[in-house]
Design a protein around this motif. Sequence first.
Motif, mmCIF file in Angstrom:
data_model
loop_
_atom_site.group_PDB
_atom_site.id
_atom_site.type_symbol
_atom_site.label_atom_id
_atom_site.label_comp_id
_atom_site.label_asym_id
_atom_site.label_seq_id
_atom_site.Cartn_x
_atom_site.Cartn_y
_atom_site.Cartn_z
ATOM 1 N N ILE A 164 4.037 16.498 -5.344
ATOM 2 C CA ILE A 164 3.297 15.528 -6.158
ATOM 3 C C ILE A 164 2.196 14.931 -5.288
ATOM 4 N N SER A 165 0.970 14.929 -5.789
ATOM 5 C CA SER A 165 -0.153 14.391 -5.017
ATOM 6 C C SER A 165 -0.940 13.390 -5.853
ATOM 7 N N LEU A 184 -0.734 -5.562 -6.958
ATOM 8 C CA LEU A 184 -0.788 -4.551 -5.904
ATOM 9 C C LEU A 184 -0.936 -3.177 -6.532
ATOM 10 N N ARG A 185 -1.783 -2.380 -5.950
ATOM 11 C CA ARG A 185 -1.976 -1.006 -6.420
ATOM 12 C C ARG A 185 -1.766 -0.061 -5.236
ATOM 13 N N VAL A 186 -0.829 0.846 -5.405
ATOM 14 C CA VAL A 186 -0.543 1.852 -4.385
ATOM 15 C C VAL A 186 -1.223 3.147 -4.809
ATOM 16 N N GLU A 187 -2.043 3.697 -3.946
ATOM 17 C CA GLU A 187 -2.812 4.895 -4.290
ATOM 18 C C GLU A 187 -2.546 6.014 -3.282
ATOM 19 N N ASN A 188 -2.920 7.223 -3.715
ATOM 20 C CA ASN A 188 -2.773 8.397 -2.855
ATOM 21 C C ASN A 188 -1.339 8.526 -2.328
ATOM 22 N N GLU A 239 8.335 3.745 0.087
ATOM 23 C CA GLU A 239 8.577 5.153 0.391
ATOM 24 C C GLU A 239 10.067 5.469 0.361
ATOM 25 N N SER A 240 10.863 4.572 0.916
ATOM 26 C CA SER A 240 12.314 4.786 0.933
ATOM 27 C C SER A 240 12.892 4.726 -0.477
ATOM 28 N N LYS A 241 12.424 3.775 -1.273
ATOM 29 C CA LYS A 241 12.961 3.613 -2.630
ATOM 30 C C LYS A 241 12.590 4.783 -3.535
ATOM 31 N N VAL A 242 11.407 5.365 -3.339
ATOM 32 C CA VAL A 242 11.014 6.503 -4.166
ATOM 33 C C VAL A 242 11.980 7.656 -3.963
ATOM 34 N N CYS A 243 12.248 8.015 -2.721
ATOM 35 C CA CYS A 243 13.159 9.144 -2.462
ATOM 36 C C CYS A 243 14.588 8.797 -2.874
ATOM 37 N N GLU A 244 14.955 7.544 -2.724
ATOM 38 C CA GLU A 244 16.292 7.131 -3.165
ATOM 39 C C GLU A 244 16.436 7.302 -4.670
ATOM 40 N N ARG A 245 15.404 6.930 -5.419
ATOM 41 C CA ARG A 245 15.453 7.067 -6.870
ATOM 42 C C ARG A 245 15.394 8.536 -7.277
ATOM 43 N N ILE A 288 2.489 7.214 1.619
ATOM 44 C CA ILE A 288 1.541 6.361 0.902
ATOM 45 C C ILE A 288 0.310 6.185 1.783
ATOM 46 N N SER A 289 -0.860 6.512 1.252
ATOM 47 C CA SER A 289 -2.085 6.443 2.049
ATOM 48 C C SER A 289 -2.856 5.147 1.853
ATOM 49 N N SER A 290 -2.698 4.520 0.703
ATOM 50 C CA SER A 290 -3.538 3.355 0.432
ATOM 51 C C SER A 290 -2.758 2.300 -0.343
ATOM 52 N N VAL A 291 -2.862 1.050 0.118
ATOM 53 C CA VAL A 291 -2.254 -0.082 -0.574
ATOM 54 C C VAL A 291 -3.324 -1.152 -0.742
ATOM 55 N N ARG A 292 -3.611 -1.518 -1.979
ATOM 56 C CA ARG A 292 -4.583 -2.576 -2.272
ATOM 57 C C ARG A 292 -3.873 -3.764 -2.891
ATOM 58 N N VAL A 293 -4.198 -4.955 -2.381
ATOM 59 C CA VAL A 293 -3.527 -6.157 -2.868
ATOM 60 C C VAL A 293 -4.579 -7.195 -3.248
#
Length: 481
Positions: free
Chosen positions: A102-103, A128-132, A191-197, A160-165
């Motif tokens: 997934i990209s 907050l917006r997490v991108e890339n 990142e940890s929660k994504v793989c956990e889910r 995660i490459s980009s975090v905008r707040v």
Amino acid sequence: MGAQSLAVACGALALCLALARASNPGFVVRITQAGLDYAHQHGIAALEKELAQLKLPDLSGDFRIWHVGKVQYEISRLSLSSFHLPYSQISLVPDVGLQVSISNAFAELDGNWRIKMNLIRGYGSFDLRVENVYIKIQLRLGSDTSGRPTIDTSACTTRISSVRVHFSGRFGWLYNLFYKAIESRFRKALESKVCERVSKSVRSELQPYVQTLPVTAKIDAIAGIDYSLVAPPTATAQSLDVDLKGEFFSLANRSTVPFLPLALALPPDHDRMVYFGVSSYFFNTASFVYHAAGALVFEITNSVIPKGIEFRLDTSTFSAFIPQLEEMYPHMEMKVTLSTPSAPFLNIGPDGLSLKPVVDIQTYAILPNSTLAPLFLLSLTGNVSAVIDVKSGYIVGDLKVGRLKLSLKHSDVGTFQVLMLQSIMNVLASNILLPRLNERLAEGFPLPLPDRIQLSNILVGFHQNFLLLGADVQYQPQGLR
């Protein structure tokens, strides 16, 4: 050969047969890249919903500002409003399983912040917006002790490459310092929660679904089909192959059939999402089971002859060909029993399906006291062709009889010209026996399909020793069935 040597030889032979049986499936399911892509579409849609329900932990800590001192912070009530996976693909990893990449994913969150610095207190909310976001998931395929397929997450990485707040509230001048203090912690937590889910979703959703693939299917009161896996699914560069036992068995007395499945070499077709390789072994185990159960014995009397047929099953009809019947059993109704001395085996080749059954035809006169007097026993051989199709997930068939040949095995009424009975036997076979067989074959035998899968765009092909069925699939979500 001594007794000990004979025992060793028999043991070696039994081992070889067992290994051959284990190595060759009677039924193969092949999922092509097109089929995986279709499954992937539904899987990604479900994963988006799962990830949108992520619960992130509250964050708290402190950092120091030069000439100002220690600043304590709290991040709470982190809530995802959406998680989007716009670009993804599924690929086959030979000898391993499947990989989902997934990209450029992105997510949107909001929450509350609070800081404490000397005598200064501040609080507010943030968006907050997490991108890339890049996610890579590897799925390991296997089978359990019951022969059901299994699937689990063997590896998962998220980057995660980009975090905008965007912060709202007082002390906006602290934004950059505040962001730098929490950005890495927030990134690692997400990142940890994504793989956990992902792992949880595979275990709780995908694994139970793949196990809806039936291991056995009851056909009727006599037989069932064993669709258990004989080996874990195999991933190649082009497809995912699932080898199944593909064997009919008796519900009353399950035993090993006295023949082995031949190797199946499916062609590299890829126009359909899924292919089913159905070996002659599959059909012939059905014949073996039904024959052993006595289900291939058919009794014909006048009561089962269709009304539209101008034919009476009695000694008066047969006396035209066997004159002595009129004297021995005048004007008596008759009974005909058709049975097969051995299970008829189906042959599959590039030209289609055929079988050459041998049928014993025993005739009786029904005496006034209802007892049976045997008349004669005929042997019937002939060519029978079969037409195969798939309807509503079932393999269905239709038999057509070619030329029949009669011979006399035994007579209790003296000699007669067997050839003279050819027309009568054609009537019995074509108008009574064959419709009864085709009626059963029209009910079909179920294909091994997981829940809520329907087939479309079906094709049927013939190869040496196996039938190839191709189809596209459609998944029917719950509530739309």
